[in-house]
Design a protein around this motif. Sequence first.
Motif, PDB file in Angstrom:
ATOM      1  N   GLY A   1      -6.744   6.131   5.868  1.00 21.40           N
ATOM      2  CA  GLY A   1      -6.877   5.779   4.460  1.00 21.40           C
ATOM      3  C   GLY A   1      -5.900   4.693   4.056  1.00 21.40           C
ATOM      4  O   GLY A   1      -6.225   3.813   3.248  1.00 21.40           O
ATOM      5  N   GLY A   2      -4.714   4.722   4.634  1.00 22.74           N
ATOM      6  CA  GLY A   2      -3.694   3.738   4.300  1.00 22.74           C
ATOM      7  C   GLY A   2      -3.991   2.345   4.810  1.00 22.74           C
ATOM      8  O   GLY A   2      -3.511   1.354   4.244  1.00 22.74           O
TER       9      GLY A   2
ATOM     10  N   THR B   1       0.847  -1.193   0.000  1.00 24.16           N
ATOM     11  CA  THR B   1       0.000   0.000   0.000  1.00 24.16           C
ATOM     12  C   THR B   1       0.879   1.238   0.000  1.00 24.16           C
ATOM     13  O   THR B   1       1.531   1.544   0.997  1.00 24.16           O
ATOM     14  CB  THR B   1      -0.938   0.020   1.221  1.00 24.16           C
ATOM     15  OG1 THR B   1      -1.642  -1.212   1.300  1.00 24.16           O
ATOM     16  CG2 THR B   1      -1.935   1.168   1.106  1.00 24.16           C
ATOM     17  N   GLY B   2       0.899   1.933  -1.122  1.00 23.07           N
ATOM     18  CA  GLY B   2       1.685   3.149  -1.229  1.00 23.07           C
ATOM     19  C   GLY B   2       0.830   4.380  -1.040  1.00 23.07           C
ATOM     20  O   GLY B   2      -0.284   4.312  -0.511  1.00 23.07           O
ATOM     21  N   GLY B   3       1.350   5.512  -1.495  1.00 19.11           N
ATOM     22  CA  GLY B   3       0.610   6.755  -1.339  1.00 19.11           C
ATOM     23  C   GLY B   3      -0.485   6.939  -2.368  1.00 19.11           C
ATOM     24  O   GLY B   3      -1.558   7.478  -2.076  1.00 19.11           O
ATOM     25  N   ALA B   4      -0.218   6.482  -3.617  1.00 21.47           N
ATOM     26  CA  ALA B   4      -1.189   6.688  -4.687  1.00 21.47           C
ATOM     27  C   ALA B   4      -1.552   5.414  -5.435  1.00 21.47           C
ATOM     28  O   ALA B   4      -2.383   5.446  -6.334  1.00 21.47           O
ATOM     29  CB  ALA B   4      -0.652   7.712  -5.686  1.00 21.47           C
ATOM     30  N   SER B   5      -0.943   4.306  -5.056  1.00 24.44           N
ATOM     31  CA  SER B   5      -1.305   3.032  -5.678  1.00 24.44           C
ATOM     32  C   SER B   5      -1.063   1.901  -4.692  1.00 24.44           C
ATOM     33  O   SER B   5      -0.346   2.065  -3.699  1.00 24.44           O
ATOM     34  CB  SER B   5      -0.494   2.779  -6.959  1.00 24.44           C
ATOM     35  OG  SER B   5       0.833   2.440  -6.651  1.00 24.44           O
ATOM     36  N   SER B   6      -1.669   0.766  -4.987  1.00 25.05           N
ATOM     37  CA  SER B   6      -1.436  -0.452  -4.207  1.00 25.05           C
ATOM     38  C   SER B   6      -1.170  -1.589  -5.179  1.00 25.05           C
ATOM     39  O   SER B   6      -1.854  -1.708  -6.202  1.00 25.05           O
ATOM     40  CB  SER B   6      -2.645  -0.782  -3.327  1.00 25.05           C
ATOM     41  OG  SER B   6      -2.851   0.208  -2.339  1.00 25.05           O
ATOM     42  N   GLU B   7      -0.182  -2.398  -4.846  1.00 25.74           N
ATOM     43  CA  GLU B   7       0.144  -3.558  -5.675  1.00 25.74           C
ATOM     44  C   GLU B   7      -0.251  -4.826  -4.915  1.00 25.74           C
ATOM     45  O   GLU B   7       0.077  -4.971  -3.731  1.00 25.74           O
ATOM     46  CB  GLU B   7       1.638  -3.603  -6.019  1.00 25.74           C
ATOM     47  CG  GLU B   7       2.061  -2.643  -7.108  1.00 25.74           C
ATOM     48  CD  GLU B   7       1.899  -1.179  -6.713  1.00 25.74           C
ATOM     49  OE1 GLU B   7       1.294  -0.416  -7.488  1.00 25.74           O
ATOM     50  OE2 GLU B   7       2.366  -0.809  -5.628  1.00 25.74           O
ATOM     51  N   LEU B   8      -0.941  -5.717  -5.618  1.00 27.81           N
ATOM     52  CA  LEU B   8      -1.327  -7.013  -5.068  1.00 27.81           C
ATOM     53  C   LEU B   8      -0.630  -8.091  -5.888  1.00 27.81           C
ATOM     54  O   LEU B   8      -0.714  -8.088  -7.116  1.00 27.81           O
ATOM     55  CB  LEU B   8      -2.839  -7.211  -5.129  1.00 27.81           C
ATOM     56  CG  LEU B   8      -3.724  -6.100  -4.544  1.00 27.81           C
ATOM     57  CD1 LEU B   8      -5.195  -6.471  -4.698  1.00 27.81           C
ATOM     58  CD2 LEU B   8      -3.387  -5.862  -3.080  1.00 27.81           C
ATOM     59  N   ILE B   9       0.068  -8.998  -5.203  1.00 21.57           N
ATOM     60  CA  ILE B   9       0.823 -10.044  -5.891  1.00 21.57           C
ATOM     61  C   ILE B   9       0.453 -11.387  -5.275  1.00 21.57           C
ATOM     62  O   ILE B   9       0.650 -11.605  -4.073  1.00 21.57           O
ATOM     63  CB  ILE B   9       2.347  -9.833  -5.762  1.00 21.57           C
ATOM     64  CG1 ILE B   9       2.742  -8.438  -6.276  1.00 21.57           C
ATOM     65  CG2 ILE B   9       3.107 -10.910  -6.494  1.00 21.57           C
ATOM     66  CD1 ILE B   9       3.168  -7.475  -5.208  1.00 21.57           C
TER      67      ILE B   9
ATOM     68  N   VAL C   1      -2.553   8.338   0.476  1.00 23.82           N
ATOM     69  CA  VAL C   1      -2.752   9.769   0.210  1.00 23.82           C
ATOM     70  C   VAL C   1      -4.021   9.997  -0.610  1.00 23.82           C
ATOM     71  O   VAL C   1      -4.860  10.842  -0.274  1.00 23.82           O
ATOM     72  CB  VAL C   1      -1.533  10.378  -0.518  1.00 23.82           C
ATOM     73  CG1 VAL C   1      -1.794  11.841  -0.861  1.00 23.82           C
ATOM     74  CG2 VAL C   1      -0.285  10.267   0.353  1.00 23.82           C
ATOM     75  N   THR C   2      -4.169   9.228  -1.691  1.00 22.57           N
ATOM     76  CA  THR C   2      -5.307   9.443  -2.586  1.00 22.57           C
ATOM     77  C   THR C   2      -6.631   9.115  -1.920  1.00 22.57           C
ATOM     78  O   THR C   2      -7.611   9.841  -2.084  1.00 22.57           O
ATOM     79  CB  THR C   2      -5.138   8.628  -3.875  1.00 22.57           C
ATOM     80  OG1 THR C   2      -4.840   7.261  -3.543  1.00 22.57           O
ATOM     81  CG2 THR C   2      -4.007   9.177  -4.713  1.00 22.57           C
ATOM     82  N   LEU C   3      -6.690   8.020  -1.164  1.00 22.72           N
ATOM     83  CA  LEU C   3      -7.933   7.670  -0.461  1.00 22.72           C
ATOM     84  C   LEU C   3      -8.281   8.722   0.582  1.00 22.72           C
ATOM     85  O   LEU C   3      -9.443   9.130   0.715  1.00 22.72           O
ATOM     86  CB  LEU C   3      -7.799   6.306   0.210  1.00 22.72           C
ATOM     87  CG  LEU C   3      -7.997   5.075  -0.668  1.00 22.72           C
ATOM     88  CD1 LEU C   3      -7.693   3.805   0.130  1.00 22.72           C
ATOM     89  CD2 LEU C   3      -9.418   5.026  -1.212  1.00 22.72           C
ATOM     90  N   SER C   4      -7.267   9.162   1.321  1.00 24.99           N
ATOM     91  CA  SER C   4      -7.509  10.145   2.381  1.00 24.99           C
ATOM     92  C   SER C   4      -7.994  11.468   1.802  1.00 24.99           C
ATOM     93  O   SER C   4      -8.956  12.066   2.311  1.00 24.99           O
ATOM     94  CB  SER C   4      -6.223  10.371   3.193  1.00 24.99           C
ATOM     95  OG  SER C   4      -5.811   9.168   3.820  1.00 24.99           O
TER      96      SER C   4
END
Length: 311
Positions: free
Chosen positions: A270-271, A135-143, A161-164
């Motif tokens: 948000g994070g 979970t980053g500031g503006a994207s999330s990666e799922l692997i 950041v974006t969700l908040s």
Amino acid sequence: MENLVVIDLGSNSVRMTISEIDGTGNHKTIEQVKRYVRLSENMGEEQVLQPESIARTLTALGEFKKIYSQLDKPDIQAVATAAVRQASNQKQFLKLVKDKIGLSFNVISGATEARYDYLGVVNTLPVVNGLLVDTGGASSELILVQNQQMKQVVSIPLGSVTLSQSYLESDVVKADSLFEAMTFVNSVFNDVWWLREATNLPIIGLGGANRTLAKINRRKKNFLNFEDVHGYKLSSEDVYATLIQLLGLDLAGRKKVPGLSKDRADIIIGGLIPVTLLMRLLDSQQITFSNAGLRDGILFNRINEIKNGVE
């Protein structure tokens, strides 16, 4: 001996790791630096990097340059992720960084970011099957990892950041705002067709928000080195209890929570929404945290090149 400098320009922070690598691939980390720059702040619907955020980023990169300039022939690998990836003024920003700092950034795709996350985790933790969540500031990666192999990957444009900024109040988070944010994240997860394959699998958490979740709980349980979260495990009950605790506080109260950086207090709720919802959705009873991620993945990728004779 090679001096590898990895700079990771994210949406919330910019980080630098300097490692020494010998001719056989043995390595040693000699320096790690982090600065909060909030690059994705107020990008808006037009996805424009703002002057204030750019100025903070240039200042941080200038400080980094003073450090790596002292090295003998540093191999600099600078990568930019979601904020720059999504920015409509990406070219202008990259040119400014090149002109002012002399750094050329490689803007990597979400899939490439996920691959480096995977390399960082599987080389440092005993993961056979599981779902990696960065979970980053503006994207999330799922692997999705099965039998130690990366089987599925997706990068989704939502982060702390974006969700908040899109849904949540920075002070007291209202119930309707929280519900709206969680509904949105759920809808995004529902579009990931393979996600149900991770049901009941362990979750491995990466990224600043997820690591903060670990730090809060390590402080609560009086661990001496609370920031050493690599391999640390938390039950789903502890995860849910932590989010409930944070939701009961205003911004000033969150800034006083041990283990939670003041710079992250306005975006931590948000994070934590993505990983909390994933644990519910997949009925995961436990999360393991990783300090290793993108920068480590770049390091291990370079080590593999050295072992294979790539200059």
